[in-house]
Design a protein around this motif. Structure first.
Motif, PDB file in Angstrom:
ATOM      1  N   ARG A 100       0.401   3.275  -9.597  1.00  0.00           N
ATOM      2  CA  ARG A 100       1.144   4.459  -9.266  1.00  0.00           C
ATOM      3  C   ARG A 100       2.359   4.095  -8.416  1.00  0.00           C
ATOM      4  O   ARG A 100       2.403   3.042  -7.578  1.00  0.00           O
ATOM      5  CB  ARG A 100       0.021   5.043  -7.979  1.00  0.00           C
ATOM      6  N   ARG A 102       4.407   6.681  -7.542  1.00  0.00           N
ATOM      7  CA  ARG A 102       4.750   7.915  -6.780  1.00  0.00           C
ATOM      8  C   ARG A 102       3.595   8.648  -6.490  1.00  0.00           C
ATOM      9  O   ARG A 102       2.579   8.653  -7.405  1.00  0.00           O
ATOM     10  CB  ARG A 102       5.891   8.656  -7.500  1.00  0.00           C
ATOM     11  N   ALA A 104       0.971  11.469  -6.606  1.00  0.00           N
ATOM     12  CA  ALA A 104       0.770  12.561  -7.532  1.00  0.00           C
ATOM     13  C   ALA A 104      -0.699  12.423  -7.561  1.00  0.00           C
ATOM     14  O   ALA A 104      -1.485  11.543  -7.395  1.00  0.00           O
ATOM     15  CB  ALA A 104       1.400  12.551  -8.735  1.00  0.00           C
ATOM     16  N   GLY A 118       5.480  13.141  -4.730  1.00  0.00           N
ATOM     17  CA  GLY A 118       6.417  12.399  -5.228  1.00  0.00           C
ATOM     18  C   GLY A 118       7.044  11.412  -4.445  1.00  0.00           C
ATOM     19  O   GLY A 118       7.982  10.619  -4.845  1.00  0.00           O
ATOM     20  N   GLU A 120       7.518   7.806  -3.177  1.00  0.00           N
ATOM     21  CA  GLU A 120       7.502   6.399  -3.752  1.00  0.00           C
ATOM     22  C   GLU A 120       6.372   5.609  -3.132  1.00  0.00           C
ATOM     23  O   GLU A 120       6.240   5.483  -1.921  1.00  0.00           O
ATOM     24  CB  GLU A 120       9.025   5.786  -3.655  1.00  0.00           C
ATOM     25  N   TYR A 181       5.429   7.953 -12.940  1.00  0.00           N
ATOM     26  CA  TYR A 181       4.837   8.268 -11.619  1.00  0.00           C
ATOM     27  C   TYR A 181       3.523   7.432 -11.574  1.00  0.00           C
ATOM     28  O   TYR A 181       3.330   6.724 -10.647  1.00  0.00           O
ATOM     29  CB  TYR A 181       4.553   9.838 -11.529  1.00  0.00           C
ATOM     30  N   ASP A 182       2.637   7.449 -12.715  1.00  0.00           N
ATOM     31  CA  ASP A 182       1.443   6.751 -12.737  1.00  0.00           C
ATOM     32  C   ASP A 182       0.869   6.503 -13.958  1.00  0.00           C
ATOM     33  O   ASP A 182       1.351   7.115 -14.987  1.00  0.00           O
ATOM     34  CB  ASP A 182       0.200   7.267 -11.640  1.00  0.00           C
ATOM     35  N   TYR A 209       8.037  11.959 -15.740  1.00  0.00           N
ATOM     36  CA  TYR A 209       8.956  13.163 -15.607  1.00  0.00           C
ATOM     37  C   TYR A 209      10.413  12.594 -16.041  1.00  0.00           C
ATOM     38  O   TYR A 209      10.856  11.487 -16.030  1.00  0.00           O
ATOM     39  CB  TYR A 209       8.895  13.048 -14.244  1.00  0.00           C
TER      40      TYR A 209
END
Length: 227
Positions: A100, A102, A104, A118, A120, A181-182, A209
């Motif tokens: 991960r 970020r 989420a 979101g 970090e 993000y992950d 994203y």
């Protein structure tokens, strides 16, 4: 070929030469008709998702091959939406390793009291048991060793491989102005006992994203495989 496993997004066949064939489906995980890479159920069917998943998986596995990262990948047939792989033994009934970058998904659902969407994260690596009945519970190094699933030394190998592979994926996506993000990865042992990456690396296994807008698995494959 013999069907040995019917999965949510892929079926597995045993070939006569001892290798296995993965047949990618158009089913993706999610809930209520909404795509979610962390879900334990098939949420919807997207026409072309199988081929898109295989295209992206093939792209990343070829890159990892060039970087000398050990995987089960042999070759792919995009027209038949199949991938040939070497056999590998799972850890217990299977582990999923999430890297991960970020906050989420399930991370936010569990730790939302302390984390913002979101936010970090510093390359946070999380291991979960593949157990649909218990919603794939997270498990730590000590518990993995105590339960005889994974030794401490092998945990460190798996963790470092996860970081190395995820960083490569992140770098490749960034070339197309896409932020990772992950990503969810799976590992197993080859016949020599080496820990190798197995399963797939597709849009169905990650959250990505661009300009703060989520990109679905099919669109991601189109972007990443475009000339």
């Amino acid at each position: 070929m013999k069907l040995v496993y019917e999965g949510k997004t892929k079926d597995v066949y045993e070939r006569e030469d001892g290798n296995y064939l993965l047949k990618f489906k158009d089913d993706v995980t999610g809930e209520g008709g909404v795509f979610d890479p962390g879900a334990n159920t098939v949420g919807l069917t997207l026409e072309g998702a199988g081929r898109a998943g295989l295209e992206l998986t093939t792209l990343f596995f070829e890159i990892l091959k060039e970087r000398n990262i050990p995987t089960h990948y042999v070759t792919s047939d995009l027209e038949k939406t199949t991938m040939t792989v070497i056999p590998a033994d799972a850890f217990g009934d299977g582990l999923e390793v999430i890297c991960r970058y970020r906050a989420a998904g399930s991370f936010l659902r569990r730790y939302g009291k302390y984390a913002e969407e979101g936010q970090e994260l510093e390359t946070f690596v999380e291991v979960t048991l593949k157990d649909d009945q218990r919603n794939d519970p997270p498990i730590g190094r000590e518990a993995l060793s105590t339960l005889g699933i994974l030794s401490g030394g092998d945990y460190e190998t798996l963790r470092q491989l996860t970081i190395d592979i995820s960083d490569i994926i992140k770098e490749e996506l960034a070339k197309k102005n896409i932020e990772l993000y992950d990503v969810k990865l799976e590992f197993g042992r080859d016949k020599e006992g080496n820990i190798i990456l197995i399963d797939e690396i597709s849009g169905g296994n990650m959250r990505v994203y661009r300009d703060e807008k989520a990109i679905d698995p099919i669109e991601l494959a189109k972007i990443m495989t475009a000339e």
